[in-house]
Write an enzyme that holds these catalytic residues in place. Structure first.
Site, short mmCIF file in Angstrom:
data_model
loop_
_atom_site.label_atom_id
_atom_site.label_comp_id
_atom_site.label_asym_id
_atom_site.label_seq_id
_atom_site.Cartn_x
_atom_site.Cartn_y
_atom_site.Cartn_z
N GLY A 81 -39.88 -29.49 -54.05
CA GLY A 81 -41.12 -30.04 -53.55
C GLY A 81 -41.57 -31.30 -54.26
CG ASN A 110 -40.24 -33.00 -50.92
OD1 ASN A 110 -40.23 -32.32 -49.91
ND2 ASN A 110 -39.57 -32.68 -52.00
CG ASP A 194 -35.09 -23.72 -44.66
OD1 ASP A 194 -33.97 -24.18 -44.35
OD2 ASP A 194 -35.56 -23.81 -45.82
CG HIS A 197 -34.25 -26.06 -48.34
ND1 HIS A 197 -35.38 -25.63 -47.68
CD2 HIS A 197 -34.67 -26.87 -49.34
CE1 HIS A 197 -36.45 -26.13 -48.27
NE2 HIS A 197 -36.05 -26.90 -49.28
#
Length: 219
Positions: A81, A110, A194, A197
């Protein structure tokens, strides 16, 4: 692959979590050549998000160094993150603590995910590069790309940010960490559920993308 949802695998997650570890393979000190300390400052792409510890590309890098008898240790200072601003804030302490000979900067995805201004991303990357070089380290800048649904102009300018900083400060460059993964014909097989990743099977490919540029710095 033609839907917006399926294109999400190009970008990073803002998930929380961190991985800060030292990989030092037994017997590496006996390797030939200059002793190197490689510090990787990255985000979830380098922090083994969602995969078994020791299976990410950074851990695989230490294994490869050992196999090729390169006298080096790897410090993984990646935080899932993290943004370029976060890396910029963390880097000075890492440079003081580890005194690296090589700094790998894998940040920026990010920033795009959060819609941060590209100028800020460029400035943060440039500041990190300058700090590492001032500390005597060589720098490898690892780029990311975003999918076409961000708009053609933004997609192009985001990718160019890494090239611009690399050229300005004469660093080594990997234009796209997920080359052959996110843009593979069978891209979804290389990602976790997801769709963001990379899974464990993708990380050797990611290392192969990084290795040629990094190897040139380990002389």
């Amino acid at each position: 692959m033609n839907t917006k949802g399926n294109r999400r695998h190009f970008i990073l997650s803002a998930a929380s979590g961190a991985l800060v570890g030292l990989y030092a393979a037994p017997g590496l000190a006996a390797g030939k050549g200059r002793a190197h300390t490689i510090v990787v400052v990255g985000d979830s792409m380098s922090a083994e998000y969602g995969i078994q510890r020791g299976s990410g590309w950074v851990a695989l890098l230490q294994q490869r160094l050992q196999e090729q008898k390169v006298n080096a240790k790897v410090v993984n200072a990646s935080v899932s993150g993290d943004t370029t601003a976060g890396g910029r804030a963390r880097l000075p302490a890492l440079l003081t603590q580890h005194q690296p000979t090589v700094v790998v900067i894998e940040l920026g995805g990010n920033d795009a995910l959060r819609g941060l201004p590209l100028k800020n991303t460029e400035d943060n990357l440039a500041t990190m590069v300058q700090a590492a070089q001032k500390a005597g380290a060589q720098v490898l800048l690892v780029g990311m790309q975003v999918p076409p649904n961000y708009g053609g102009d933004y997609t192009r300018r985001f990718a160019q940010t890494f090239v611009t900083v690399s050229q300005q400060y004469k660093t080594a460059l990997v234009p796209f960490l997920l080359e052959g993964v996110a843009n593979a014909p069978d891209a979804m097989r290389w990602f976790q559920t997801d769709r963001i990743h990379p899974n464990e099977q993708a990380h050797p490919r990611m290392l192969d993308n990084v290795w040629p540029a990094l190897k040139g710095l380990l002389r």
